[in-house]
Design a protein around this motif. Structure first.
Motif, PDB file in Angstrom:
ATOM      1  N   UNK A  96       0.944  -1.203   0.051  1.00 27.93           N
ATOM      2  CA  UNK A  96      -0.061  -0.158   0.078  1.00 27.93           C
ATOM      3  C   UNK A  96       0.944   1.335  -0.027  1.00 27.93           C
ATOM      4  N   UNK A  97       0.390   2.551   0.148  1.00 27.41           N
ATOM      5  CA  UNK A  97       0.941   3.774  -0.041  1.00 27.41           C
ATOM      6  C   UNK A  97       2.011   4.065   1.133  1.00 27.41           C
ATOM      7  N   UNK A  98       1.791   3.382   2.171  1.00 28.18           N
ATOM      8  CA  UNK A  98       2.452   3.640   3.308  1.00 28.18           C
ATOM      9  C   UNK A  98       3.719   2.744   3.218  1.00 28.18           C
ATOM     10  N   UNK A  99       3.452   1.728   2.977  1.00 30.72           N
ATOM     11  CA  UNK A  99       4.780   0.670   2.710  1.00 30.72           C
ATOM     12  C   UNK A  99       5.644   1.400   1.471  1.00 30.72           C
ATOM     13  N   UNK A 100       5.114   1.627   0.510  1.00 28.84           N
ATOM     14  CA  UNK A 100       5.772   2.080  -0.606  1.00 28.84           C
ATOM     15  C   UNK A 100       6.672   3.628  -0.052  1.00 28.84           C
ATOM     16  N   UNK A 101       5.719   4.440   0.661  1.00 27.66           N
ATOM     17  CA  UNK A 101       6.623   5.675   1.442  1.00 27.66           C
ATOM     18  C   UNK A 101       7.598   5.317   2.230  1.00 27.66           C
ATOM     19  N   UNK A 102       7.721   4.126   2.832  1.00 27.39           N
ATOM     20  CA  UNK A 102       8.707   3.714   3.641  1.00 27.39           C
ATOM     21  C   UNK A 102       9.934   3.105   2.873  1.00 27.39           C
ATOM     22  N   UNK A 103       9.433   2.484   1.667  1.00 31.83           N
ATOM     23  CA  UNK A 103      10.677   2.093   0.825  1.00 31.83           C
ATOM     24  C   UNK A 103      11.324   3.361   0.289  1.00 31.83           C
ATOM     25  N   UNK A 104      10.618   4.256  -0.205  1.00 38.28           N
ATOM     26  CA  UNK A 104      11.243   5.458  -0.520  1.00 38.28           C
ATOM     27  C   UNK A 104      12.234   6.150   0.278  1.00 38.28           C
ATOM     28  N   UNK A 105      11.690   6.414   1.379  1.00 38.46           N
ATOM     29  CA  UNK A 105      12.483   6.762   2.623  1.00 38.46           C
ATOM     30  C   UNK A 105      13.653   5.997   2.649  1.00 38.46           C
ATOM     31  N   UNK A 106      13.580   4.618   2.771  1.00 35.42           N
ATOM     32  CA  UNK A 106      14.947   4.057   2.951  1.00 35.42           C
ATOM     33  C   UNK A 106      15.933   4.100   2.032  1.00 35.42           C
ATOM     34  N   UNK A 107      15.190   4.251   0.573  1.00 33.57           N
ATOM     35  CA  UNK A 107      15.991   4.717  -0.556  1.00 33.57           C
ATOM     36  C   UNK A 107      16.830   5.843  -0.509  1.00 33.57           C
ATOM     37  N   UNK A 108      16.000   6.958   0.195  1.00 31.34           N
ATOM     38  CA  UNK A 108      16.733   8.017   0.007  1.00 31.34           C
ATOM     39  C   UNK A 108      17.890   8.326   1.312  1.00 31.34           C
ATOM     40  N   UNK A 109      17.536   7.347   2.268  1.00 31.25           N
ATOM     41  CA  UNK A 109      18.537   7.172   3.316  1.00 31.25           C
ATOM     42  C   UNK A 109      19.789   6.460   2.708  1.00 31.25           C
ATOM     43  N   UNK A 110      19.789   5.662   2.149  1.00 32.88           N
ATOM     44  CA  UNK A 110      20.807   4.767   1.528  1.00 32.88           C
ATOM     45  C   UNK A 110      21.521   5.289   0.382  1.00 32.88           C
ATOM     46  N   UNK A 111      20.939   6.299  -0.564  1.00 34.09           N
ATOM     47  CA  UNK A 111      21.493   6.609  -1.791  1.00 34.09           C
ATOM     48  C   UNK A 111      21.185   8.022  -2.169  1.00 34.09           C
ATOM     49  N   UNK A 112      20.760   8.818  -1.358  1.00 29.98           N
ATOM     50  CA  UNK A 112      20.341  10.225  -1.546  1.00 29.98           C
ATOM     51  C   UNK A 112      20.839  11.341  -0.847  1.00 29.98           C
ATOM     52  N   UNK A 113      21.443  10.722   0.395  1.00 27.80           N
ATOM     53  CA  UNK A 113      21.725  11.777   1.367  1.00 27.80           C
ATOM     54  C   UNK A 113      23.412  11.907   1.761  1.00 27.80           C
ATOM     55  N   UNK A 114      23.991  11.050   1.061  1.00 25.53           N
ATOM     56  CA  UNK A 114      25.339  11.024   1.287  1.00 25.53           C
ATOM     57  C   UNK A 114      25.911  10.561   2.551  1.00 25.53           C
ATOM     58  N   UNK A 115      25.111   9.580   3.272  1.00 26.47           N
ATOM     59  CA  UNK A 115      25.386   8.970   4.486  1.00 26.47           C
ATOM     60  C   UNK A 115      26.327   7.718   4.337  1.00 26.47           C
ATOM     61  N   UNK A 116      26.902   7.532   5.652  1.00 31.88           N
ATOM     62  CA  UNK A 116      27.593   6.205   5.508  1.00 31.88           C
ATOM     63  C   UNK A 116      26.646   4.984   5.631  1.00 31.88           C
ATOM     64  N   UNK A 117      26.993   3.793   5.594  1.00 31.36           N
ATOM     65  CA  UNK A 117      26.035   2.822   5.742  1.00 31.36           C
ATOM     66  C   UNK A 117      25.484   2.646   7.033  1.00 31.36           C
ATOM     67  N   UNK A 118      26.541   3.008   8.114  1.00 31.81           N
ATOM     68  CA  UNK A 118      26.116   2.943   9.453  1.00 31.81           C
ATOM     69  C   UNK A 118      25.115   3.947  10.022  1.00 31.81           C
ATOM     70  N   UNK A 119      25.163   5.310   9.234  1.00 32.26           N
ATOM     71  CA  UNK A 119      24.390   6.371   9.284  1.00 32.26           C
ATOM     72  C   UNK A 119      22.996   6.140   8.726  1.00 32.26           C
ATOM     73  N   UNK A 120      22.988   5.381   7.538  1.00 37.82           N
ATOM     74  CA  UNK A 120      21.933   5.133   6.731  1.00 37.82           C
ATOM     75  C   UNK A 120      20.865   4.053   7.463  1.00 37.82           C
ATOM     76  N   UNK A 121      21.719   3.049   8.192  1.00 36.22           N
ATOM     77  CA  UNK A 121      21.031   1.941   9.117  1.00 36.22           C
ATOM     78  C   UNK A 121      20.170   2.773  10.183  1.00 36.22           C
TER      79      UNK A 121
END
Length: 264
Positions: A204-229
């Motif tokens: 559903x839309x909420x789960x899709x939104x969470x996946x988008x947020x995880x993608x942003x943390x991993x690939x769009x904010x310049x974070x280390x892997x530990x910071x992304x987690x």
């Protein structure tokens, strides 16, 4: 009784359940067990300590359970275990495991394996995956449920591919692919998340939104892997319906080998 073509060679010690069908010129060795409803086409070779579950469809010229191509393999009685309701198309080759890798190569249930796919020793493939033509796994690779491998995808040994991930045609993987991620390239790079696939599976839309947020943390904010987690774990209060999805990503990332890393 199993329906065995008179030109097939089935060892008398092989265990074939009722309603198994074996085509002409297929060879089945003494340590093979096959569940009811499985149909095996002509010119297949099934050897080794191989167990095949119920209602699988195995097309012509498939080779299952032969010795691994690992030079350390010394003839130990390792296994290939195939679940239920899998489709395995022509010229696919799946090998038994090795002692060093736990001794078992495993294919789960409801997988769609197209022509020329290869599972090397000690690979573990989940359920509901799709391997397009010539998708190839080196040894010790793990593939999560619902993953899709595009044609001519090649995966380096010990790489893990998370659930719901997807690779484009001719992708070359040297690093882990987290759940939900779409990759492409040689070497593969993360391009997006598999949003359309998730919608087709009822996210559903909420789960899709969470996946988008995880993608942003991993690939769009310049974070280390530990910071992304840390950022991903912080999503739980805002997306309670996606708790399972967040846990899936968190647990996968916790198992990343620092020397290999994830696709970037």
């Amino acid at each position: 009784m199993a329906r065995i073509h008179p030109n097939a060679l089935v060892h008398p010690h092989a265990e074939l359940d009722d309603d198994v069908e074996v085509g002409p010129y297929t060879i089945i060795g003494p340590h093979v067990r096959i569940g009811a409803g499985t149909r095996i086409g002509p010119h297949c070779v099934i050897e080794g300590h191989t167990t095949i579950g119920r209602n699988n469809r195995i097309y012509p010229f498939v080779s299952l359970g032969l010795a691994s191509q690992d030079k350390k393999y010394a003839g130990e009685p390792c296994q290939l275990i195939i679940g239920e309701r899998n489709t395995i198309r022509e010229y696919s080759t799946y090998h038994i495991g090795t002692v060093q890798g736990g001794g078992i190569t495993r294919l789960g249930d409801d997988n769609w394996m197209m022509a020329y796919t290869h599972l090397a020793h000690d690979c573990v493939v989940g359920n509901h995956t799709i391997f397009a033509n010539n998708a190839q796994l080196a040894g010790h690779v793990q593939v999560g449920d619902w993953a899709i491998l595009g044609g001519f995808t090649v995966v380096h040994q010990f790489v893990r591919i998370g659930a719901h991930a997807m690779t484009a045609m001719c992708s070359l993987l040297f690093a882990d692919v987290p759940p939900f991620v779409m990759v492409q390239g040689q070497p593969a790079r993360a391009r997006s998340m598999n949003f359309e696939g998730l919608r087709r599976r009822g996210f559903d839309n909420e789960r899709i939104a969470a996946v988008k947020a995880m993608h942003k943390a991993l690939y769009r904010e310049g974070l280390t892997l530990a910071q992304a987690v840390e950022r991903i774990e912080a999503l739980l209060p805002r997306h309670p319906q996606a708790a399972g999805d967040v846990a899936l990503m968190r647990d996968f990332l916790a198992g990343v080998n620092p020397q290999r890393g994830i696709v970037r």
